[in-house]
Design a protein around this motif. Structure first.
Motif, mmCIF file in Angstrom:
data_model
loop_
_atom_site.group_PDB
_atom_site.id
_atom_site.type_symbol
_atom_site.label_atom_id
_atom_site.label_comp_id
_atom_site.label_asym_id
_atom_site.label_seq_id
_atom_site.Cartn_x
_atom_site.Cartn_y
_atom_site.Cartn_z
ATOM 1 N N ILE A 2 -54.229 -48.763 -60.847
ATOM 2 C CA ILE A 2 -52.827 -48.377 -61.009
ATOM 3 C C ILE A 2 -52.061 -49.509 -61.686
ATOM 4 O O ILE A 2 -52.170 -50.672 -61.292
ATOM 5 C CB ILE A 2 -52.199 -48.047 -59.647
ATOM 6 C CG1 ILE A 2 -52.898 -46.833 -59.030
ATOM 7 C CG2 ILE A 2 -50.703 -47.783 -59.789
ATOM 8 C CD1 ILE A 2 -52.399 -46.464 -57.662
ATOM 9 N N ARG A 3 -51.284 -49.180 -62.687
ATOM 10 C CA ARG A 3 -50.483 -50.165 -63.416
ATOM 11 C C ARG A 3 -49.157 -50.372 -62.680
ATOM 12 O O ARG A 3 -48.111 -49.843 -63.057
ATOM 13 C CB ARG A 3 -50.272 -49.706 -64.856
ATOM 14 C CG ARG A 3 -51.575 -49.753 -65.678
ATOM 15 C CD ARG A 3 -51.355 -49.212 -67.086
ATOM 16 N NE ARG A 3 -52.435 -49.546 -67.975
ATOM 17 C CZ ARG A 3 -53.576 -48.829 -68.091
ATOM 18 N NH1 ARG A 3 -53.762 -47.760 -67.349
ATOM 19 N NH2 ARG A 3 -54.527 -49.218 -68.924
ATOM 20 N N THR A 4 -49.221 -51.148 -61.627
ATOM 21 C CA THR A 4 -48.072 -51.353 -60.748
ATOM 22 C C THR A 4 -46.912 -51.988 -61.479
ATOM 23 O O THR A 4 -45.737 -51.643 -61.250
ATOM 24 C CB THR A 4 -48.469 -52.223 -59.548
ATOM 25 O OG1 THR A 4 -49.612 -51.634 -58.927
ATOM 26 C CG2 THR A 4 -47.338 -52.324 -58.548
ATOM 27 N N ASP A 5 -47.199 -52.919 -62.382
ATOM 28 C CA ASP A 5 -46.112 -53.597 -63.090
ATOM 29 C C ASP A 5 -45.296 -52.623 -63.930
ATOM 30 O O ASP A 5 -44.059 -52.691 -63.984
ATOM 31 C CB ASP A 5 -46.679 -54.714 -63.969
ATOM 32 C CG ASP A 5 -47.726 -54.201 -64.954
ATOM 33 O OD1 ASP A 5 -48.294 -53.112 -64.701
ATOM 34 O OD2 ASP A 5 -47.969 -54.875 -65.985
ATOM 35 N N LEU A 7 -44.995 -49.385 -63.333
ATOM 36 C CA LEU A 7 -44.269 -48.513 -62.412
ATOM 37 C C LEU A 7 -43.022 -49.200 -61.864
ATOM 38 O O LEU A 7 -41.972 -48.596 -61.708
ATOM 39 C CB LEU A 7 -45.180 -48.090 -61.253
ATOM 40 C CG LEU A 7 -46.296 -47.093 -61.613
ATOM 41 C CD1 LEU A 7 -47.307 -47.001 -60.477
ATOM 42 C CD2 LEU A 7 -45.711 -45.720 -61.903
ATOM 43 N N ASP A 8 -43.153 -50.477 -61.578
ATOM 44 C CA ASP A 8 -42.021 -51.222 -61.013
ATOM 45 C C ASP A 8 -40.876 -51.370 -62.005
ATOM 46 O O ASP A 8 -39.735 -51.624 -61.596
ATOM 47 C CB ASP A 8 -42.472 -52.599 -60.539
ATOM 48 C CG ASP A 8 -43.349 -52.521 -59.295
ATOM 49 O OD1 ASP A 8 -43.319 -51.468 -58.627
ATOM 50 O OD2 ASP A 8 -44.057 -53.502 -58.994
ATOM 51 N N ARG A 13 -36.998 -45.806 -59.773
ATOM 52 C CA ARG A 13 -37.654 -46.132 -58.501
ATOM 53 C C ARG A 13 -36.648 -46.341 -57.378
ATOM 54 O O ARG A 13 -36.935 -46.054 -56.211
ATOM 55 C CB ARG A 13 -38.539 -47.371 -58.662
ATOM 56 C CG ARG A 13 -37.753 -48.668 -58.887
ATOM 57 C CD ARG A 13 -38.695 -49.846 -59.176
ATOM 58 N NE ARG A 13 -37.952 -51.105 -59.279
ATOM 59 C CZ ARG A 13 -37.272 -51.500 -60.351
ATOM 60 N NH1 ARG A 13 -37.258 -50.726 -61.427
ATOM 61 N NH2 ARG A 13 -36.625 -52.647 -60.368
ATOM 62 N N LEU A 42 -42.677 -41.170 -62.616
ATOM 63 C CA LEU A 42 -42.772 -41.805 -61.298
ATOM 64 C C LEU A 42 -42.567 -40.805 -60.170
ATOM 65 O O LEU A 42 -43.311 -40.819 -59.171
ATOM 66 C CB LEU A 42 -41.742 -42.928 -61.187
ATOM 67 C CG LEU A 42 -41.718 -43.656 -59.827
ATOM 68 C CD1 LEU A 42 -43.069 -44.285 -59.530
ATOM 69 C CD2 LEU A 42 -40.626 -44.708 -59.791
ATOM 70 N N VAL A 51 -48.915 -42.610 -55.526
ATOM 71 C CA VAL A 51 -48.273 -43.918 -55.554
ATOM 72 C C VAL A 51 -47.460 -44.027 -54.265
ATOM 73 O O VAL A 51 -46.738 -43.093 -53.900
ATOM 74 C CB VAL A 51 -47.354 -44.081 -56.782
ATOM 75 C CG1 VAL A 51 -46.522 -45.345 -56.673
ATOM 76 C CG2 VAL A 51 -48.187 -44.107 -58.055
ATOM 77 N N GLY A 52 -47.571 -45.146 -53.582
ATOM 78 C CA GLY A 52 -46.855 -45.310 -52.322
ATOM 79 C C GLY A 52 -47.687 -44.822 -51.155
ATOM 80 O O GLY A 52 -48.902 -44.586 -51.260
ATOM 81 N N LEU A 79 -50.734 -44.499 -66.175
ATOM 82 C CA LEU A 79 -50.181 -45.328 -65.101
ATOM 83 C C LEU A 79 -51.154 -45.452 -63.938
ATOM 84 O O LEU A 79 -51.167 -46.464 -63.220
ATOM 85 C CB LEU A 79 -48.853 -44.747 -64.618
ATOM 86 C CG LEU A 79 -47.671 -44.891 -65.583
ATOM 87 C CD1 LEU A 79 -46.492 -44.024 -65.129
ATOM 88 C CD2 LEU A 79 -47.235 -46.350 -65.704
ATOM 89 N N LEU A 80 -51.987 -44.431 -63.734
ATOM 90 C CA LEU A 80 -52.985 -44.480 -62.663
ATOM 91 C C LEU A 80 -54.294 -45.106 -63.119
ATOM 92 O O LEU A 80 -55.222 -45.274 -62.310
ATOM 93 C CB LEU A 80 -53.263 -43.065 -62.145
ATOM 94 C CG LEU A 80 -52.102 -42.332 -61.459
ATOM 95 C CD1 LEU A 80 -52.516 -40.908 -61.108
ATOM 96 C CD2 LEU A 80 -51.654 -43.085 -60.213
#
Length: 879
Positions: A2-5, A7-8, A13, A42, A51-52, A79-80
């Motif tokens: 997962i590309r957390t950066d 997503l953030d 969000r 998202l 996610v989450g 993103l995943l």
């Protein structure tokens, strides 16, 4: 991984916790999130638990466009750290990528509608996100209305989100819960913002003419191309340029020849490979992407830092009276311009160049026109009929469908046997609705397949469902051959659609499913219409599949029976609907006798529709496909200034044969003669001077006294023609007979004889009035007030103004020579005040005539003084 950066970094969000809480509490919510904040990517990932730490759900995301569907699925999969078809899949017409582990499926609103009609409960789906609701596409509005109904009646646990990038949230909040009465749904605002975008207005040169139809002033396109060049010079990054249509894209592309950038064309008809390549981003060279409104929303075009907005958009329009659709080029709405602006700030700060004056910005409409107000509603009407609500009155719609458009749609559906007389879907209509086609094309597929074969029918219907490129020409048979040869993006899509349609024909119809627990008792599936118009066409024999003209002619005629057209001159045709049409100069269709028109439009200023694509058809096929328009009747008409009697066989407005009638029915002749009087006026009758005077007298009495005195205006007399023109009218046969009817004698039939009022005509409105001199003077009733024109001396001794029906006449006082001397409606006042001046003027001119000091007591006279005195002496001697 997962590309957390990434997503953030998505601004939406911060709104996700509030959105989840709203869904847990109410089950429905409106999400307002500006362009570029990540709502499309998202939010579904969080809802699905990918996610989450939330629960695992199966989520449907509905997008208005196929390109947006693929782009959203690819973005979420990226993103995943996956590929589309794993946890995130997508489905568009003709293409599906899902797998056993798919939790999020992105679909077009059209695909969602098909699923809802097959399975109203959406079994296995936990949440639906309706994206870009603000665009007001008809499929999206319909799907949301069905989902609100499903939540209210079948599945209250289904989570429903309406996502919009514009601020019209209250209407959506009310709509989501209007059927359950629980009050407005919560509205969640994303307070995060994307990257900043600067706005620059670049006014076009003076004299730009407004766009109309699909025409855009070339000077504006040159201005747009110049603005793109300016943007390339002054800014880094790629340029995304919005234009109204593919024609403008092609022209601006030619104007950008020689720029130091790769020029790409992005639109709904572009091959999927080209669309995907644009969305993957640059390979190191700057790009200019020319696009239509398909890139307004739900898309990130990598590398774009500049948007050039032409300020134009294109919307569908439907001429329901003629059954012709068209496109209108209009100023882009404020909401649309905001969406376009947002494309420049998806990855970094950007700038938008707006190709209009800043002073014009405030004149733009706030939102785009709802498609339900402007589009062909046949598909919508069939869907709501299958849903169990033929009028759509019980559905949660922001805008009710226009009554006229719905009536036109129901006429079409009844003609093809899709609905019964009450508007309820028949079993045939239910099957049509599940083919994923416009009802007209569904009819052509079902009824044409037995005649031409399933494969050929599917190929031609696929050709009709997406208009071929202009370079394929206007002959549908030739376009079919070009598509079969393949080699371009259109032919690839055509083959895919052909395969889908052929498969649907070989699949047995699924049993009807009740659309809603609240409506299942109200809906009756019915059976095929027994009317000729609704019955399937039963072929007398199969058509040789190699006869391209015969195949495409039959299928096109079945789809558009009112558009079969017969030649009436070089390049000119008349459709069965009554609309004239012309093929282009040099068209191979110019010299044929019959065509079936697949695509045509009629510009506002044009007398005829323009044929864009049509099929050659023979008369027998046209008559078979449009059998419900066949009519044979006796016609007695007023044409060419006289009565014409004939027996006519017609296909709609097209005369197939005409025979003269020797003994037409008297009633029809009578109606034709009345029509002639309406068209050419009552002057066709014989009006003597006495008749005209009688009409004026009766008109005066109607004006002053009202009923029972009849109105005498032309419309009033024509409306009562049956009463006053009989029996003469029944004996008349032609124009010359009208001239023998005595209008005066006929008018007397309208006088109020029954109550005796007619006997007072001469008392209330006398033809003549006797004046003191003994003369009987005619009264003129032609003006607003009756006029009595009489020599002044003949009124000597008359103190009060004469009256008719209680109305004082307007007295025109004449000199002895009959010339106007004075006008008065108050004779007593005239004798006291006006007479002296008139006397002073006239006595010098006419010294032989008497001019007494006090005319109110003087003896009247018609003669000179000598004759007057002689007459007076003789009278004295006799006394």
């Amino acid at each position: 991984m997962i590309r957390t950066d990434a997503l953030d970094r998505l601004p939406v969000r911060d709104a996700v916790p509030e959105l989840l809480a709203a869904l847990d509490d109410r089950g429905a919510a409106v999400l307002h999130s500006p362009p570029g904040t990540g709502k499309t990517t998202l939010v579904p990932l969080v809802l699905a638990g990918l996610v989450g730490t939330g629960p695992r759900r199966r989520v449907l995301v509905a997008e208005p466009r196929r390109m947006a569907v693929r782009a959203a699925a690819q973005r979420m999969a990226w993103l995943l750290g996956q590929q589309p078809g794993d946890a995130v899949g997508f489905t568009v017409r003709g293409q599906r990528k899902v797998g056993p582990s798919t939790r999020i499926e992105v679909v077009t609103t059209g695909v969602l509608l098909q699923r809802l009609q097959r399975d109203p409960e959406l079994s296995g789906v936990d949440a639906v996100l309706m994206d870009e609701c603000h665009e007001r596409h008809l499929d999206a509005d319909t799907a949301l209305a069905f989902l609100v109904d499903v939540r209210a009646t079948l599945r209250p646990e289904l989570k429903l989100i309406a996502a919009s990038a514009t601020g019209d949230t209250k209407a959506w909040a009310d709509l989501l819960t209007v059927l359950d009465g629980s009050g407005p749904a919560p509205v969640v605002h994303s307070r995060g913002q994307g990257f900043g975008v600067g706005v620059r207005f670049v006014s076009p040169p003076a004299g730009i003419r407004p766009a109309h139809g699909t025409w855009v002033d070339p000077a504006l396109l040159r201005h747009v191309a110049a603005t793109v060049r300016l943007a390339l010079e002054q800014h880094e990054g790629d340029v995304l340029c919005f234009l109204p249509g593919t024609g403008e894209i092609a022209r601006v592309s030619g104007m950008l020849d020689g720029v130091d950038a790769e020029v790409l064309q992005l639109h709904g008809r572009a091959p999927a490979a080209i669309q995907d390549a644009v969305l993957r981003g640059s390979s190191g060279h700057r790009r200019v992407v020319l696009t239509t409104s398909v890139a307004e929303s739900s898309l990130t075009v990598p590398g774009v830092r500049v948007v050039v907005d032409s300020g134009l958009a294109r919307e569908p329009r439907m001429d329901h009276a003629r059954g012709l659709g068209s496109l209108a080029t209009i100023p882009v709405s404020v909401a649309g311009a905001t969406q376009r602006l947002g494309r420049a700030g998806r990855e970094a700060s950007g700038v938008v160049y707006r190709c209009w004056a800043e002073a014009d910005d405030g004149r733009r409409p706030r939102f785009p026109s709802p498609e339900i107000k402007t589009a062909d509603l046949a598909s919508f009407a069939l869907r709501v009929s299958c849903w169990g609500d033929p009028s759509a009155a019980g559905l949660a719609l922001l805008d009710a469908p226009p009554a006229g458009a719905m009536a036109a749609a129901r006429d079409v559906l009844m003609a093809i046997g899709a609905v019964d007389g009450a508007g309820r879907a028949t079993e045939r209509g239910v099957r049509m609705s599940r083919l994923g086609l416009h009802p007209r094309l569904a009819r052509a597929l079902l009824d044409g397949a037995p005649a031409v074969g399933e494969r050929s029918a599917a190929e031609v219907v696929a050709l009709l469902s997406e208009e071929p490129p202009r370079e394929y020409g206007d002959d549908l048979a030739a376009a079919w051959r070009t598509a079969r040869r393949g080699g371009d993006g259109y032919s690839t899509r055509w083959r895919t659609e052909t395969k889908r349609l052929a498969s649907s024909l070989s699949t047995p119809p699924a049993p009807s499913t009740a659309p809603s627990a609240s409506r299942v008792s109200a809906r009756s599936a019915g059976s095929g219409s027994s009317a000729v118009s609704g019955a399937p066409v039963t072929p007398t024999g199969s058509i040789n599949a190699t006869a391209d003209d015969a195949v495409v002619g039959l299928i096109t005629s079945l789809a558009f029976p009112e558009r079969v057209a017969r030649a009436r001159g070089k390049r000119s045709f008349l459709m069965a609907s009554g609309t004239a049409a012309e093929v282009r100069e040099g068209s191979g269709l110019s010299d044929v006798s019959w065509i079936a028109i697949a695509v045509a439009d009629r510009p506002a200023s044009a007398a005829s529709a323009r044929v864009r694509i049509a099929a050659v058809v023979d008369e027998a096929t046209a008559l078979k496909a449009a059998a419900h328009l066949l009519d044979s009747r006796e016609e007695v008409l007023w044409e060419d200034n006289d009565v014409v009697a004939r027996k006519v066989r017609r296909l709609g407005a097209i005369e197939l044969s005409v025979q003269a009638l020797r003994s037409p029915r008297p009633g029809l002749v009578r109606e034709a003669l009345l029509d002639g009087l309406r068209r050419e006026g009552l002057g066709l009758l014989h009006w003597s001077r006495e008749a005209e005077e009688l009409r004026r007298r009766l008109a005066f009495l109607h004006r002053e006294l009202g009923a029972p005195w009849p109105a005498m205006s032309d419309p009033a007399l024509l409306e009562r023609g049956d009463e006053w023109l009989e029996p003469e009218l029944s004996r008349a046969r032609r124009r010359s007979d009208l001239g023998r009817i005595s209008a005066g004698q006929a008018l007397r039939r309208l006088m109020p004889w029954t109550d005796g009022a007619a006997a007072r005509l001469d008392e209330l409105a006398p033809e003549r009035i006797e004046v003191p001199s003994g003369s009987r003077i005619r009264v003129d009733y032609g003006g607003e007030q009756p006029v009595l024109a009489v020599k002044l001396q003949e009124l000597f001794g008359l103190r009060e103004t004469p009256k008719v029906a209680g109305v004082p006449v307007l007295v025109h006082l004449l000199s002895p020579a009959g010339r106007p001397a004075a006008v008065t409606a108050d004779l007593a006042s005239f004798w006291e005040q006006g007479y002296r001046a008139v006397r002073a003027e006239l006595r010098g001119r006419y010294p032989k005539h008497p001019w007494p000091e006090d005319p109110s007591v003087a003896a009247p006279s018609r003669h000179t003084k000598a004759r007057h005195n002689g007459a007076s002496s003789g009278e004295a001697r006799s006394r």
